[in-house]
Write an enzyme that holds these catalytic residues in place. Structure first.
Site, short mmCIF file in Angstrom:
data_model
loop_
_atom_site.label_atom_id
_atom_site.label_comp_id
_atom_site.label_asym_id
_atom_site.label_seq_id
_atom_site.Cartn_x
_atom_site.Cartn_y
_atom_site.Cartn_z
N TYR A 180 2.63 10.67 -11.33
CA TYR A 180 1.88 9.74 -10.48
C TYR A 180 1.17 8.68 -11.33
O TYR A 180 1.23 7.48 -11.03
CB TYR A 180 0.86 10.51 -9.66
CG TYR A 180 0.10 9.68 -8.65
CD1 TYR A 180 0.76 9.10 -7.57
CD2 TYR A 180 -1.27 9.48 -8.77
CE1 TYR A 180 0.07 8.35 -6.63
CE2 TYR A 180 -1.97 8.73 -7.84
CZ TYR A 180 -1.30 8.16 -6.78
OH TYR A 180 -1.98 7.40 -5.86
N ASN B 126 0.80 -1.22 0.00
CA ASN B 126 0.00 0.00 0.00
C ASN B 126 0.84 1.28 0.00
O ASN B 126 0.37 2.32 -0.45
CB ASN B 126 -0.92 -0.01 1.23
CG ASN B 126 -1.57 1.32 1.47
OD1 ASN B 126 -2.49 1.73 0.76
ND2 ASN B 126 -1.10 2.03 2.49
#
Length: 243
Positions: free
Chosen positions: A142, A77
């Site tokens: 990103y 994560n």
């Protein structure tokens, strides 16, 4: 019996935000949790590690295995954000974000693989993003890293299925987290920014961290034993639904 009773789950970046919601959800399923993060203050199951540093990741994974005797689930994560078009960030920033968001998954996974191979129901869940499948403004760096996470997930699924290890990913839309709140504050008009972000979602609200955690829990659980190599979207239908 709970679905993850007796299983040990490692969650990177699990001390806050989406990661903390995942930790709570897997605990509810009966798993024993181990949280990897740079700051684990107040996290009783925390192990200090930076996914950008191989030694710290290996040391933490070894410590977890020694304490609990096994590792069954790895949730990759941990990640960092980036804003701007392709020209907005210099080479150093491109390498920094890529190193955490993509190579960080490789570091945690290769450290955990010897233990996952011994599990009767091993699962890896990677954190992708809606920006891997939808071009959104000012998310070039990103989006590139999260697109790589999707490709990496499928490659890992192919590599490790015969070893009894399933690999999947979750791709959230914009999630209502402290990090997103800070981005909204930085715009100078957080209320208007929130409204715009909510309108971009087909269901006109931000995704809740608990919804992402539910998706991770399904993919990590033995209940999804025939699910491998998928990317589960949790975004209100952003790529597919126009309302």
């Amino acid at each position: 019996m709970l679905a993850m009773e007796g299983m040990v789950a490692v969650v990177t970046g699990g001390a806050s935000g989406i990661g903390a919601a995942i930790v709570e959800r897997l605990r509810d399923e009966g798993a024993t949790l181990a949280v990897l993060d740079r700051d684990v203050s107040g996290v009783p199951e925390g192990f200090v590690a930076d996914v950008g540093d191989d030694d710290s990741v290996r040391n933490a994974i070894t410590a977890i295995a020694e304490r609990h005797g096994r590792i069954d689930i790895l949730v990759n994560n941990a990640g960092i954000g980036a804003q701007g078009s392709v020209e907005a960030n210099d080479d150093e920033e491109w390498h920094r974000v890529w190193d955490v968001n993509v190579v960080g998954i490789a570091r945690a996974t290769r450290a955990a693989l010897p233990y996952l191979r011994q599990s009767p129901s091993a699962s890896i869940v990677n954190m992708a993003s809606v920006v891997a499948t939808v071009g959104l403004p000012q998310r070039a760096l990103y989006g590139a890293t999260k697109g790589a996470v999707v490709s990496l997930t499928r490659a890992m699924a192919a590599d490790h299925l015969r070893e009894g290890i399933r690999v999947n990913a979750v791709a959230p839309g914009t999630v209502d987290t402290p990090w997103v709140a800070r981005l909204m504050e930085a715009t100078g008009d957080p209320a208007a920014t929130r409204e715009a972000l909510e309108e971009r979602q087909p269901h006109h609200r931000l995704v809740r961290p608990e919804e992402v955690a539910d998706a991770v829990a399904y993919l990590a659980s033995p209940r999804s034993g025939s699910t491998n190599g998928i990317v589960l979207a949790v975004d209100g239908g952003l790529p597919a639904v126009k309302v």
